[in-house]
Write an enzyme that holds these catalytic residues in place. Structure first.
Site, PDB file in Angstrom:
ATOM      1  CB  SER A 164       9.313  -0.283  -2.780  1.00  9.84           C
ATOM      2  OG  SER A 164       8.405   0.714  -2.392  1.00  9.84           O
ATOM      3  CB  THR A 165       5.066  -1.303  -4.844  1.00 11.61           C
ATOM      4  OG1 THR A 165       5.167   0.081  -4.540  1.00 11.61           O
ATOM      5  CG2 THR A 165       3.613  -1.661  -5.102  1.00 11.61           C
ATOM      6  CG  HIS A 191      10.725   2.037   0.098  1.00 15.74           C
ATOM      7  ND1 HIS A 191      10.810   2.150  -1.267  1.00 15.74           N
ATOM      8  CD2 HIS A 191      11.986   2.259   0.566  1.00 15.74           C
ATOM      9  CE1 HIS A 191      12.059   2.436  -1.613  1.00 15.74           C
ATOM     10  NE2 HIS A 191      12.790   2.494  -0.518  1.00 15.74           N
ATOM     11  CG  MET A 284       5.960   2.244  -7.870  1.00 16.75           C
ATOM     12  SD  MET A 284       4.614   3.430  -7.706  1.00 16.75           S
ATOM     13  CE  MET A 284       4.298   3.342  -5.968  1.00 16.75           C
ATOM     14  CG  ASP A 287      15.897   3.637  -2.272  1.00 13.77           C
ATOM     15  OD1 ASP A 287      17.050   4.115  -2.296  1.00 13.77           O
ATOM     16  OD2 ASP A 287      15.334   3.238  -1.237  1.00 13.77           O
TER      17      ASP A 287
END
Length: 345
Positions: A164-165, A191, A284, A287
């Site tokens: 993600s991030t 994401h 973050m 998941d």
């Protein structure tokens, strides 16, 4: 009491600056220390104010956000920069470039079709991303003891990646080190909204010796091809006779995400059993933790990125603290270890 996150807002639109100010003022842990109307002014103010975070528009007169980002990363490497991007193909392309240059994350600008809904989405996206920067400072000294089950080379037939991030720059570093003879398919959930995942696939395809593409529903999975889940679609693997296929669908969000890492990892566990290897990278939230658990129960392997090289240590930390990580590696160690495990050099 924790220090406030000192934030500089940069946008040529007075309306957009006010919108961001109004959103950030809702959180007592965030302090707005200044505003700028273009990249040049942003650099001048940032050198004086030394913000923790800069929200930076991409399209601005005099000096655009990409040009400013390049200078800011050299002058103030510790400052985290969150890009604001238009939901267009060009906006997505510029955003992926910014993320590959080291921008912390991005937030899509509101669309005229559903302005109020977009503003709410900005609030839901921006506040956690800014506050995540503070928590990321606190966990760099996080120490872990992995499960000590050293993974054995030659056992794995597919690689699943959840990120993600901080994902684009992390994936770029990894795929620079993956050789053309990598013998297995690679499936990635990053994401990101629609448009952005296609631009990410195109960027990775240019720097990697492997073919990297945005996944298509129903396509046969081929060895040595990298598939990225499209924004707003879950990606799974399904099997018909001996052939495995990509399945895309818009089922309910999982962990508030679509695509979700857990959805992909669960399917890999079911279809590949003990021959699936999953890699949890920076991001973050948590998941991927449930999916990693299922992979482990089926005999597969789990690798997590370490705290020191994660932009945000949420997703890897969830897997590590649950005792699911067989190995915990730095970003620089991951490509070499993948080459060893899949026996390609």
């Amino acid at each position: 009491m924790a220090e406030k996150v000192r934030t500089l807002i940069v946008d040529d639109s007075a309306i957009m600056r006010k919108l961001i100010v109004d959103i950030l003022k809702k959180d007592p842990e965030i302090e707005i220390i200044g505003q700028a109307v273009n990249g040049k002014e942003a650099i001048e103010k940032a050198k004086v104010l030394k913000p923790d975070v800069i929200t930076l528009d991409i399209e601005m007169p005099e000096m655009d956000g990409i040009s400013a980002l390049k200078i800011l990363k050299k002058e103030l490497p510790q400052t985290k920069i969150i890009m604001f991007s238009s939901l267009t193909q060009e906006g997505a392309k510029a955003t992926i470039e910014a993320l590959s240059l080291g921008a912390y994350d991005f937030v899509p600008k509101p669309s005229t079709k559903s302005f109020l809904e977009s503003v709410k989405k900005i609030e839901n996206d921006l506040l956690p991303k800014i506050k995540g920067i503070t928590s990321s400072k606190e966990i760099k000294s996080f120490k872990i003891t992995p499960s000590q089950k050293l993974l054995k080379p030659g056992l794995f037939r597919i690689l699943g990646i959840g990120v993600s991030t901080g994902g684009p720059q992390t994936l770029i570093e990894i795929f620079k080190g993956i050789p053309k003879n990598f013998p297995s398919p690679i499936l990635i959930v990053q994401h990101m909204p629609p448009l952005f995942t296609k631009q990410l696939a195109d960027r990775l395809d240019k720097i990697s010796p492997l073919q990297v593409k945005e996944a298509e529903d129903g396509e046969a999975i081929k060895e040595g091809v990298v598939y990225i889940a499209p924004g707003d679609y879950h990606m799974e693997v399904v099997k018909e006779n001996t052939q495995k296929y990509i399945k895309l669908h818009q089922g309910p969000p999982v962990n508030n995400c679509r695509p979700a890492v857990d959805v992909l990892f669960n399917s890999l566990a079911e279809i590949y059993n003990g021959s699936s290897l999953v890699l949890i990278l920076t991001g973050m939230g948590r998941d991927g933790a449930e999916g990693a658990k299922k992979v482990k129960l089926k005999g597969g392997g789990v690798i997590a990125q370490d705290a020191q090289t994660s932009v945000v240590f949420g997703m890897p930390r969830a897997v590590i603290e649950a005792g699911l990580a067989d190995e915990v590696l730095s970003l620089s160690e991951i490509p070499k270890r993948l080459r060893e495990l899949f026996r390609c050099y």
